[in-house]
Motif scaffolding. Structure first.
Motif, PDB file in Angstrom:
ATOM      1  N   ARG A 195       0.831  -1.205   0.000  1.00  0.00           N
ATOM      2  CA  ARG A 195       0.000   0.000   0.000  1.00  0.00           C
ATOM      3  C   ARG A 195       0.871   1.264   0.000  1.00  0.00           C
ATOM      4  NH1 ARG A 195      -5.325   1.039   1.344  1.00  0.00           N
ATOM      5  NH2 ARG A 195      -5.622  -1.130   1.980  1.00  0.00           N
ATOM      6  N   THR A 196       1.925   1.243   0.802  1.00  0.00           N
ATOM      7  CA  THR A 196       2.849   2.381   0.862  1.00  0.00           C
ATOM      8  C   THR A 196       3.564   2.549  -0.463  1.00  0.00           C
ATOM      9  OG1 THR A 196       3.189   1.961   3.215  1.00  0.00           O
ATOM     10  CG2 THR A 196       4.780   3.390   2.127  1.00  0.00           C
ATOM     11  N   ARG A 197       4.006   1.428  -1.021  1.00  0.00           N
ATOM     12  CA  ARG A 197       4.699   1.456  -2.316  1.00  0.00           C
ATOM     13  C   ARG A 197       3.795   2.038  -3.402  1.00  0.00           C
ATOM     14  NH1 ARG A 197       8.864  -1.387  -5.020  1.00  0.00           N
ATOM     15  NH2 ARG A 197       9.539  -2.158  -2.999  1.00  0.00           N
ATOM     16  N   SER A 198       2.538   1.620  -3.432  1.00  0.00           N
ATOM     17  CA  SER A 198       1.593   2.104  -4.427  1.00  0.00           C
ATOM     18  C   SER A 198       1.371   3.609  -4.284  1.00  0.00           C
ATOM     19  CB  SER A 198       0.267   1.348  -4.289  1.00  0.00           C
ATOM     20  OG  SER A 198      -0.672   1.828  -5.219  1.00  0.00           O
ATOM     21  N   HIS A 199       1.199   4.069  -3.048  1.00  0.00           N
ATOM     22  CA  HIS A 199       0.985   5.503  -2.807  1.00  0.00           C
ATOM     23  C   HIS A 199       2.230   6.299  -3.185  1.00  0.00           C
ATOM     24  CE1 HIS A 199      -0.440   9.176  -0.907  1.00  0.00           C
ATOM     25  NE2 HIS A 199       0.727   9.261  -0.289  1.00  0.00           N
ATOM     26  N   PHE A 200       3.397   5.785  -2.819  1.00  0.00           N
ATOM     27  CA  PHE A 200       4.655   6.468  -3.106  1.00  0.00           C
ATOM     28  C   PHE A 200       4.867   6.573  -4.610  1.00  0.00           C
ATOM     29  CE2 PHE A 200       9.321   7.064  -2.250  1.00  0.00           C
ATOM     30  CZ  PHE A 200       9.163   8.105  -1.345  1.00  0.00           C
ATOM     31  N   ARG A 201       4.538   5.493  -5.326  1.00  0.00           N
ATOM     32  CA  ARG A 201       4.650   5.486  -6.787  1.00  0.00           C
ATOM     33  C   ARG A 201       3.680   6.493  -7.402  1.00  0.00           C
ATOM     34  NH1 ARG A 201       4.156   0.225  -7.533  1.00  0.00           N
ATOM     35  NH2 ARG A 201       1.894   0.311  -7.664  1.00  0.00           N
ATOM     36  N   CYS A 202       2.452   6.487  -6.907  1.00  0.00           N
ATOM     37  CA  CYS A 202       1.399   7.345  -7.455  1.00  0.00           C
ATOM     38  C   CYS A 202       1.744   8.825  -7.317  1.00  0.00           C
ATOM     39  CB  CYS A 202       0.082   7.032  -6.737  1.00  0.00           C
ATOM     40  SG  CYS A 202      -1.305   8.060  -7.236  1.00  0.00           S
ATOM     41  N   ASN A 217      -5.917   9.054  -6.540  1.00  0.00           N
ATOM     42  CA  ASN A 217      -5.040   9.865  -5.688  1.00  0.00           C
ATOM     43  C   ASN A 217      -5.898  10.654  -4.707  1.00  0.00           C
ATOM     44  OD1 ASN A 217      -3.190  11.571  -4.513  1.00  0.00           O
ATOM     45  ND2 ASN A 217      -2.206  12.172  -6.431  1.00  0.00           N
ATOM     46  N   SER A 218      -5.882  10.261  -3.444  1.00  0.00           N
ATOM     47  CA  SER A 218      -6.713  10.909  -2.428  1.00  0.00           C
ATOM     48  C   SER A 218      -6.274  12.336  -2.128  1.00  0.00           C
ATOM     49  CB  SER A 218      -6.684  10.086  -1.132  1.00  0.00           C
ATOM     50  OG  SER A 218      -5.358   9.988  -0.638  1.00  0.00           O
ATOM     51  N   ARG A 257      -1.241  12.353 -19.234  1.00  0.00           N
ATOM     52  CA  ARG A 257      -1.660  11.460 -18.143  1.00  0.00           C
ATOM     53  C   ARG A 257      -0.523  11.253 -17.143  1.00  0.00           C
ATOM     54  NH1 ARG A 257      -2.692   5.451 -19.881  1.00  0.00           N
ATOM     55  NH2 ARG A 257      -0.461   5.732 -20.215  1.00  0.00           N
ATOM     56  N   ALA A 258       0.707  11.143 -17.630  1.00  0.00           N
ATOM     57  CA  ALA A 258       1.852  10.950 -16.739  1.00  0.00           C
ATOM     58  C   ALA A 258       2.038  12.128 -15.793  1.00  0.00           C
ATOM     59  CB  ALA A 258       3.120  10.741 -17.562  1.00  0.00           C
ATOM     60  N   LEU A 259       1.566  13.315 -16.198  1.00  0.00           N
ATOM     61  CA  LEU A 259       1.719  14.520 -15.383  1.00  0.00           C
ATOM     62  C   LEU A 259       0.562  14.721 -14.410  1.00  0.00           C
ATOM     63  CD1 LEU A 259       2.829  16.952 -18.234  1.00  0.00           C
ATOM     64  CD2 LEU A 259       4.296  15.892 -16.520  1.00  0.00           C
ATOM     65  N   ALA A 260      -0.459  13.882 -14.496  1.00  0.00           N
ATOM     66  CA  ALA A 260      -1.711  14.135 -13.781  1.00  0.00           C
ATOM     67  C   ALA A 260      -1.535  14.314 -12.279  1.00  0.00           C
ATOM     68  CB  ALA A 260      -2.706  13.009 -14.070  1.00  0.00           C
ATOM     69  N   ASN A 261      -0.712  13.483 -11.652  1.00  0.00           N
ATOM     70  CA  ASN A 261      -0.550  13.530 -10.195  1.00  0.00           C
ATOM     71  C   ASN A 261       0.636  14.385  -9.741  1.00  0.00           C
ATOM     72  OD1 ASN A 261      -2.798  11.988  -9.442  1.00  0.00           O
ATOM     73  ND2 ASN A 261      -1.711  10.071  -9.841  1.00  0.00           N
ATOM     74  N   ARG A 262       1.078  15.272 -10.630  1.00  0.00           N
ATOM     75  CA  ARG A 262       2.182  16.201 -10.320  1.00  0.00           C
ATOM     76  C   ARG A 262       3.440  15.468  -9.841  1.00  0.00           C
ATOM     77  NH1 ARG A 262      -2.456  18.751  -8.126  1.00  0.00           N
ATOM     78  NH2 ARG A 262      -3.039  20.637  -9.242  1.00  0.00           N
ATOM     79  N   PRO A 263       3.928  14.492 -10.609  1.00  0.00           N
ATOM     80  CA  PRO A 263       5.111  13.741 -10.184  1.00  0.00           C
ATOM     81  C   PRO A 263       6.375  14.581 -10.306  1.00  0.00           C
ATOM     82  CG  PRO A 263       4.576  13.157 -12.420  1.00  0.00           C
ATOM     83  CD  PRO A 263       3.475  14.079 -11.963  1.00  0.00           C
ATOM     84  N   GLU A 264       7.407  14.182  -9.584  1.00  0.00           N
ATOM     85  CA  GLU A 264       8.725  14.801  -9.732  1.00  0.00           C
ATOM     86  C   GLU A 264       9.547  14.102 -10.807  1.00  0.00           C
ATOM     87  OE1 GLU A 264      11.002  15.273  -6.187  1.00  0.00           O
ATOM     88  OE2 GLU A 264       9.253  15.656  -4.946  1.00  0.00           O
ATOM     89  N   ILE A 265       9.196  12.839 -11.087  1.00  0.00           N
ATOM     90  CA  ILE A 265       9.989  12.008 -11.987  1.00  0.00           C
ATOM     91  C   ILE A 265       9.085  11.422 -13.069  1.00  0.00           C
ATOM     92  CG2 ILE A 265      11.472   9.964 -12.155  1.00  0.00           C
ATOM     93  CD1 ILE A 265      12.021  10.351  -9.124  1.00  0.00           C
ATOM     94  N   ILE A 266       9.548  11.475 -14.314  1.00  0.00           N
ATOM     95  CA  ILE A 266       8.867  10.802 -15.424  1.00  0.00           C
ATOM     96  C   ILE A 266       9.764   9.661 -15.909  1.00  0.00           C
ATOM     97  CG2 ILE A 266       8.068  10.991 -17.813  1.00  0.00           C
ATOM     98  CD1 ILE A 266       6.206  12.393 -15.958  1.00  0.00           C
ATOM     99  N   LEU A 267       9.214   8.445 -15.960  1.00  0.00           N
ATOM    100  CA  LEU A 267       9.905   7.292 -16.517  1.00  0.00           C
ATOM    101  C   LEU A 267       9.275   6.978 -17.869  1.00  0.00           C
ATOM    102  CD1 LEU A 267      10.236   4.949 -13.391  1.00  0.00           C
ATOM    103  CD2 LEU A 267      11.820   6.700 -14.212  1.00  0.00           C
ATOM    104  N   ALA A 268      10.071   7.025 -18.917  1.00  0.00           N
ATOM    105  CA  ALA A 268       9.561   6.828 -20.277  1.00  0.00           C
ATOM    106  C   ALA A 268      10.259   5.629 -20.910  1.00  0.00           C
ATOM    107  CB  ALA A 268       9.805   8.089 -21.117  1.00  0.00           C
TER     108      ALA A 268
END
Length: 221
Positions: free
Chosen positions: A76-83, A112-113, A156-167
């Motif tokens: 659960r933590t891993r999923s949230h951290f990834r998201c 994403n809560s 879509r990759a930018l939707a959750n405001r990530p710091e990192i993009i993996l392509a």
């Protein structure tokens, strides 16, 4: 600031015979970097990307993401951290064919809560405008070109405001013109502060990154 720190990563797949996909890989990536990972098929590129994206775990070694140890992290933590930290772009786009373009971009935010429900569709529309496809909001992926689908995947990759993009091979299914457009978009995102790690076989695309890492037989060479 270091966002990714890997020490002596090893990944062994147990099949009929054990296969060492990663062999003592150590890697540091700073915030705002743009890295291309290159190498022949089977050299460990995608395995490394999956571990960096918390989609897989190394057999041994240490991986710190934003200073947090990821080993033995609960699912659960891993999923949230990834998201909340990572956005993914795939060679085959991985868009939902029955959903509209707007709905595809909104989908990660619905899991994403931290994003209020009322902000999801306005943010999806803004991201669609950012990649130049606001007029395609009601279309499905089947009604778009390959280049347009990959632009939707970038949004879509930018939707959750990530710091990192993996392509992972983001231009692999595109013609040269569309591939160049996607590279330009990734460069623009990088200039705006995103850290980008891209697997590619294309030397011209790789040259658009700030740094190239080459792999062979599970090692960085």
């Amino acid at each position: 600031m270091m966002v990714i720190h890997c020490e002596h990563l090893v990944k062994i797949y147990q099949t009929a015979q054990s296969f060492r996909a990663l062999d003592d890989v150590s890697l540091d990536i700073e915030k705002g970097d743009f890295i291309s990972i290159m190498g022949p098929s089977g050299c460990g590129k995608s395995t490394l990307l999956n571990i960096l994206g918390l989609l897989d775990e190394p057999t041994s070694g240490e991986y710190l993401l934003n200073g947090v140890k990821t080993a033995r992290m609960p699912d659960r933590t891993r999923s949230h951290f990834r998201c909340t930290n990572i956005g993914f772009i795939f060679q085959s786009f991985n868009l939902m064919p029955r959903l509209s373009v707007l709905q595809n971009i909104a989908l990660p935010m619905r899991y994403n809560s931290l994003i209020p429900r009322k902000e999801i569709l306005p943010r999806a529309r803004e991201l669609l405008r950012r990649v130049g496809l606001e007029q395609k909001a009601g279309n499905t992926p089947l009604q778009l070109s390959g280049g347009q689908c990959q632009r939707v995947a970038c949004a879509r990759a930018l939707a959750n405001r990530p710091e990192i993009i993996l392509a992972d091979e983001p231009t692999g299914n595109l013609d040269s013109k569309s591939g160049a457009e996607i590279l330009n978009l990734l460069q623009e995102l990088n200039q705006n502060g995103l850290t980008i790690i891209m697997v590619t076989h294309d030397e011209k695309i790789a040259a658009g990154a700030r740094r190239i890492i080459r792999m062979k037989d599970g090692k960085i060479v």
